[in-house]
Design a protein around this motif. Structure first.
Motif, mmCIF file in Angstrom:
data_model
loop_
_atom_site.group_PDB
_atom_site.id
_atom_site.type_symbol
_atom_site.label_atom_id
_atom_site.label_comp_id
_atom_site.label_asym_id
_atom_site.label_seq_id
_atom_site.Cartn_x
_atom_site.Cartn_y
_atom_site.Cartn_z
ATOM 1 N N PHE B 37 99.577 -156.881 -77.598
ATOM 2 C CA PHE B 37 100.694 -156.622 -78.493
ATOM 3 C C PHE B 37 101.989 -157.236 -77.981
ATOM 4 C CE2 PHE B 37 97.665 -153.115 -79.227
ATOM 5 C CZ PHE B 37 97.364 -153.409 -80.553
ATOM 6 N N LEU B 169 98.087 -135.806 -82.298
ATOM 7 C CA LEU B 169 98.646 -137.096 -81.873
ATOM 8 C C LEU B 169 98.763 -138.075 -83.033
ATOM 9 C CD1 LEU B 169 96.690 -137.666 -78.546
ATOM 10 C CD2 LEU B 169 99.083 -137.055 -78.804
ATOM 11 N N GLY B 170 98.442 -137.639 -84.232
ATOM 12 C CA GLY B 170 98.540 -138.541 -85.374
ATOM 13 C C GLY B 170 97.394 -139.544 -85.394
ATOM 14 N N ASP B 171 96.193 -139.064 -85.087
ATOM 15 C CA ASP B 171 94.991 -139.908 -85.117
ATOM 16 C C ASP B 171 95.220 -141.214 -84.347
ATOM 17 O OD1 ASP B 171 92.503 -140.845 -85.630
ATOM 18 O OD2 ASP B 171 92.814 -141.196 -87.777
ATOM 19 N N PRO B 172 95.398 -141.123 -83.008
ATOM 20 C CA PRO B 172 95.841 -142.288 -82.232
ATOM 21 C C PRO B 172 94.892 -143.476 -82.288
ATOM 22 C CG PRO B 172 95.072 -140.550 -80.778
ATOM 23 C CD PRO B 172 95.152 -139.948 -82.151
ATOM 24 N N THR B 175 93.697 -147.253 -85.490
ATOM 25 C CA THR B 175 93.688 -148.712 -85.661
ATOM 26 C C THR B 175 92.557 -149.382 -84.876
ATOM 27 O OG1 THR B 175 95.266 -148.902 -83.853
ATOM 28 C CG2 THR B 175 96.168 -148.903 -86.075
ATOM 29 N N THR B 194 94.421 -148.561 -75.139
ATOM 30 C CA THR B 194 95.757 -149.029 -75.486
ATOM 31 C C THR B 194 96.342 -148.160 -76.594
ATOM 32 O OG1 THR B 194 95.175 -151.295 -74.892
ATOM 33 C CG2 THR B 194 97.107 -151.015 -76.284
ATOM 34 N N ALA B 195 95.504 -147.865 -77.586
ATOM 35 C CA ALA B 195 95.987 -147.047 -78.709
ATOM 36 C C ALA B 195 96.337 -145.639 -78.220
ATOM 37 C CB ALA B 195 94.926 -146.990 -79.799
ATOM 38 N N PHE B 197 97.097 -144.690 -75.119
ATOM 39 C CA PHE B 197 98.238 -144.724 -74.209
ATOM 40 C C PHE B 197 99.550 -144.836 -75.002
ATOM 41 C CE2 PHE B 197 101.139 -146.854 -71.175
ATOM 42 C CZ PHE B 197 101.079 -145.928 -70.145
ATOM 43 N N SER B 198 99.529 -145.664 -76.052
ATOM 44 C CA SER B 198 100.739 -145.850 -76.861
ATOM 45 C C SER B 198 101.149 -144.542 -77.524
ATOM 46 C CB SER B 198 100.496 -146.914 -77.930
ATOM 47 O OG SER B 198 100.000 -148.092 -77.339
ATOM 48 N N CYS B 201 102.345 -141.987 -74.840
ATOM 49 C CA CYS B 201 103.709 -142.242 -74.360
ATOM 50 C C CYS B 201 104.725 -141.656 -75.334
ATOM 51 C CB CYS B 201 103.966 -143.748 -74.234
ATOM 52 S SG CYS B 201 103.171 -144.487 -72.810
ATOM 53 N N ASP B 202 104.455 -141.831 -76.616
ATOM 54 C CA ASP B 202 105.403 -141.399 -77.634
ATOM 55 C C ASP B 202 105.426 -139.879 -77.758
ATOM 56 O OD1 ASP B 202 107.218 -141.907 -79.772
ATOM 57 O OD2 ASP B 202 105.601 -141.381 -81.162
ATOM 58 N N LEU B 283 91.834 -157.138 -85.066
ATOM 59 C CA LEU B 283 92.998 -156.762 -85.877
ATOM 60 C C LEU B 283 93.462 -157.928 -86.752
ATOM 61 C CD1 LEU B 283 95.014 -154.877 -83.103
ATOM 62 C CD2 LEU B 283 93.701 -153.848 -84.962
ATOM 63 N N ASP B 284 92.635 -158.975 -86.822
ATOM 64 C CA ASP B 284 92.984 -160.189 -87.576
ATOM 65 C C ASP B 284 94.234 -160.864 -87.029
ATOM 66 O OD1 ASP B 284 90.801 -159.966 -89.378
ATOM 67 O OD2 ASP B 284 91.907 -158.446 -90.506
#
Lengths: 200, 337
Positions: B37, B169-172, B175, B194-195, B197-198, B201-202, B283-284
């Motif tokens: 990212f 966690l809002g369905d981390p 994606t 990665t998803a 951890f992101s 963190c938030d 992720l295209d």
């Protein structure tokens, strides 16, 4: 239909489509932890219903931009369950349903405002080329067509009486307002603002 | 302007005083570190540096001593209070040293910049961190999330472990394309961690840091899937656990620096870049070019054992000034009339 947009195109005032509704981004915050996914934290307003919601998108997500535009129109007439407007630019006529217009029907005037020779500018919101919303000016001057007589000698403050303006809207006005007076109305609160002196 | 002058002088004098030599490497590169990212900005026939990491490591492969650099970096489409497309990185490498040595450098550089900036600020000075602590990433994640995590779960195991807290966690992992990554377990784990951890963190780390605002925090020993360009090996604290020797340093609740015990294995580095490109493809997102010359140098002459760290200078200046938005401290020319 809107086109696919990448979350990185999100910003304040971006228009996105969700569940068949157009939303405008009213607040926008980008955060990105470490080497992680960017988070696009948005406050969104439904452009049709006005409902507000929070939504966070993540890097790599795709979303749909909303095909919305706002056109300046003038009001022509009401009837047959609809209100007819005309695009001031190309004279195209559009009907807005009574449901869509709702109480804004009290603010539809086909004549210019006193002191102006231009028709009142109404903003009509189109979504996929369909009218979905109406913005009326925040203040309009209208004529009092009916009101109770004022009571002489009443000195109490904040005393009001009922009055009806030319479109049928009923508002509370100060006691000195008479039938035939022009008054300024706040269209958001549907309330009296002040008396307007008009040289007829 | 006095603030930047003071900060730059402090950074250079601190790092030189600690035995590092200043270098400059090209801003336009044939390829940058392949990250899921971090999007480079094209500068045909190359890319603008997203960090000076690869060229600095090539200098180390060629026998450079411990080195540092202060340089502009560019990352596309990063706009926010703490993000700008163009920013300034202080990056340094210590030969024959491990991550704790560069963490010590981070603490001294932070202190030096706070002190230097306080000397020229008209406002009352902002205090640097009173103390520094280390927090083990995986145990902290498990504790704050309220789940059991070893740190080396594959994507399906991680998804299962998170099931009880996913909604909060809002369905981390929303994606993460299980359908496209099932045949590449490494890339799949990278995507899932990665998803997570992101989101973590938030939702969890930011409040945790906010409760320790006057303390500097090194988040150490990240999950192996998030190793990026760091070495994966046994934990220093618990030899039964495998971890990435990668850390992130936070000051006043803001992420400021990212450091590694550097990965020296060229084949593993190539696999990691391939994993990232597989994640990007899921992720295209377009694949990023791989810096073959860098991988060649890793193979021979090879990278000496070393540790390195990159520190966001704009953010450090921001914190030292007690401000909230990078735009508040940017050294910018007024817009043309």
């Amino acid at each position: 239909m809107g086109s696919v947009m990448d979350v990185s195109e999100l910003k304040k005032n971006a228009k996105v489509e969700m569940d068949g509704h157009p939303y405008v981004v009213t607040e926008f915050q980008f955060v990105k932890p470490g080497k992680g996914q960017g988070l696009y934290k948005c406050k969104l307003k439904n452009m049709i219903t006005g409902a507000v919601l929070d939504r966070t998108w993540r890097s790599g997500e795709k979303l749909e931009s909303a095909n919305v535009d706002s056109r300046t129109m003038q009001f022509l007439f009401s009837g047959g369950g609809a209100h007819t407007f005309m695009d001031s630019a190309n004279y195209e006529q559009v009907e807005l349903s009574e449901d869509l217009v709702g109480d804004d029907k009290y603010f539809l005037l086909d004549a210019p405002q006193p002191g102006s020779d231009q028709p009142i500018a109404y903003n009509v919101l189109f979504y996929n080329n369909r009218p979905v919303g109406l913005d009326v000016p925040s203040h309009l001057v209208m004529e009092v067509t009916e009101c109770e007589p004022g009571v002489k000698g009443d000195t109490a403050t904040n005393v009001t009486k009922g009055a009806t303006v030319q479109t049928g809207l009923e508002v509370q006005v100060p006691l000195f307002i008479k039938q035939g007076d022009m008054i300024k109305i706040d269209t958001r609160s549907k309330s009296y603002v002040e008396r307007v002196n008009v040289n007829k | 302007m006095a603030v930047w002058d003071a900060a730059l002088r402090a950074v250079r004098s601190e790092l030189r005083g600690r035995g590092l030599a200043e270098v400059l490497t090209p801003l336009r590169l044939p390829a940058v570190a392949v990250e899921p990212f971090i999007e480079p900005i094209a500068a045909p026939p190359g890319l603008l540096a997203t960090s000076p990491e690869l060229p600095m490591k090539r200098l180390l492969c060629r026998g450079a001593p411990s080195i540092f650099q202060v340089t502009p970096c560019f990352r596309a489409a990063e706009h926010g209070d703490l993000h700008r497309e163009e920013f300034h990185m202080v990056e340094w490498y210590r030969v024959a040293a491990d991550a704790p040595a560069v963490r010590g450098d981070v603490e001294r550089v932070v202190e030096a910049v706070f002190e230097a900036v306080a000397g020229v600020l008209p406002e009352p000075p902002v205090a640097p961190p009173r103390a520094w602590i280390e927090a083990q990433a995986v145990p902290l994640m498990a504790e704050t999330l309220g789940v059991t995590l070893r740190g080396d779960e594959d994507a399906p195991a991680l998804r299962a472990a998170l099931r009880p807290v996913s909604a909060r966690l809002g369905d981390p992992l929303a994606t993460v394309r299980d359908d496209r990554l099932a045949t590449s377990p490494r890339a799949h784990a990278l995507a899932a961690w990665t998803a997570l951890f992101s989101a973590w963190c938030d939702v969890e780390l930011d409040p945790w840091l906010a409760a320790r605002r006057d303390t500097g925090v090194h988040l150490v020993e990240l999950p192996p899937a998030l190793a990026a360009l760091s070495e994966v090996a046994a934990s220093e604290r618990d030899a039964t656990r495998t971890v990435a020797h990668r850390f992130e340093s936070h000051v006043h609740g803001r992420e400021l620096a990212n450091g590694y015990r550097e990965l020296r294995d060229a084949d593993e580095q190539r696999r990691r870049f391939a994993d990232v490109n597989a994640l990007r493809a899921s992720l295209d997102e377009p694949a990023l070019p791989v810096d073959e010359a860098f991988l060649e140098d890793l193979r021979a002459p090879g990278l000496p054992p070393c540790a390195g760290v990159a520190l966001g200078l704009d953010r450090l200046v921001l914190l030292a000034c007690g401000r909230r938005r990078l735009a508040d401290v940017a050294l910018e020319l007024p817009a043309a009339p």
